[in-house]
Design a protein around this motif. Sequence first.
Motif, short mmCIF file in Angstrom:
data_model
loop_
_atom_site.label_atom_id
_atom_site.label_comp_id
_atom_site.label_asym_id
_atom_site.label_seq_id
_atom_site.Cartn_x
_atom_site.Cartn_y
_atom_site.Cartn_z
N GLU A 35 86.12 8.05 65.99
CA GLU A 35 87.05 8.67 65.04
C GLU A 35 87.63 9.97 65.62
OE1 GLU A 35 87.30 6.52 62.75
OE2 GLU A 35 88.74 7.63 61.52
N VAL A 36 86.78 10.74 66.27
CA VAL A 36 87.23 12.00 66.88
C VAL A 36 88.21 11.71 68.02
CG1 VAL A 36 86.48 14.00 68.23
CG2 VAL A 36 85.16 13.29 66.23
N ASN A 40 86.08 18.91 65.08
CA ASN A 40 84.74 19.14 64.54
C ASN A 40 84.66 18.73 63.07
OD1 ASN A 40 82.00 20.47 64.80
ND2 ASN A 40 82.88 21.65 63.12
N ALA A 41 85.71 19.07 62.34
CA ALA A 41 85.73 18.74 60.90
C ALA A 41 85.78 17.23 60.69
CB ALA A 41 86.93 19.42 60.23
N ILE A 42 86.53 16.54 61.53
CA ILE A 42 86.60 15.08 61.43
C ILE A 42 85.21 14.47 61.62
CG2 ILE A 42 87.43 13.01 62.64
CD1 ILE A 42 90.05 14.63 63.18
N LEU A 91 83.68 15.30 74.65
CA LEU A 91 83.30 15.35 73.24
C LEU A 91 81.89 14.80 73.11
CD1 LEU A 91 86.67 13.74 72.26
CD2 LEU A 91 86.06 16.10 71.72
N ASP A 92 80.99 15.57 72.58
CA ASP A 92 79.56 15.22 72.54
C ASP A 92 79.10 15.38 71.10
OD1 ASP A 92 76.88 14.79 73.08
OD2 ASP A 92 76.70 16.40 74.55
N ALA A 113 76.70 7.71 65.15
CA ALA A 113 77.20 8.73 66.09
C ALA A 113 78.38 8.17 66.88
CB ALA A 113 76.08 9.17 67.03
N ALA A 114 78.26 6.93 67.35
CA ALA A 114 79.33 6.32 68.15
C ALA A 114 80.59 6.11 67.32
CB ALA A 114 78.84 5.00 68.75
#
Length: 259
Positions: free
Chosen positions: A32-33, A47-49, A99-100, A26-27
């Motif tokens: 990356e986001v 979201n796609a990334i 961003l979560d 997740a991290a």
Amino acid sequence: MATRTAMVILKTPVEIEQMRRAGVLAAEALREVVRAVRPGVTGTQLNAIAERYLRARGGTPSFLGYRGFPASICISVNDEVVHGIPDGMPLPDGALVSLDLGAVVDGFHGDVAVTVPVGQVEPRLQRLVAVTREGLYHAIEVARPGKRLGDVGAAVQQHVEAAGLSVVRDFAGHGIGRSLHEEPQIPNFGEPGTGTVLRDGMTLAIEPMVNLGTYEVVMDGDGWTVRTKDGQPSAHCEHTVAVTADGAMVLTAIPDGVI
Ligand code: MG
């Protein structure tokens, strides 16, 4: 096997290591986001990334389909506090964006969030983000066996209010494990020495939500997006941690992590 104490599910050291794999993925996806955040990028693109990154590495997005949530990440801009739905609107220069993101790996969830500036933001917004992050780390510092949930909440609240900011009352952190949301709830305010006693093996998503103005929030018409009542900006950050005899172990910590 996990043992059940009241409604709180304690994890074994082996299960905590399994959870770390979800937390690390997740991290990494969140990192990356964040690398893709810039003025003009859309929530849909971010979201796609995230979704591509998770699935390419054997993970599944925790949020997609959770109670009908339509995306893999929550994107909350400016006065949006949490649970914003990614859309095709370009992020504006000077905005704050929370961003979560959650990942499932082998049945366990990891949950992590950060608020970052889009382009150049005002100093008061940079400070809002910094104080929110400091509040999270104060909470992590006190999350050890024998302490209580009130101690965790008070650690956030005292730091935030000393800075002249406010903590959201209506939403809280949560236990986490094979379910994204487990007992207990983890408010970001409280009285020291009160509430559930923390125990070795508890796994918690601690997530301060901090507002520049009033702590009051309202629900948007979409039924998901939470906004500040006064329209002022908000920040949010989150780590998944395990309470152990040695203190809180951050399961969403990675090298070059964004939170
Ligand atoms: Mg969470």
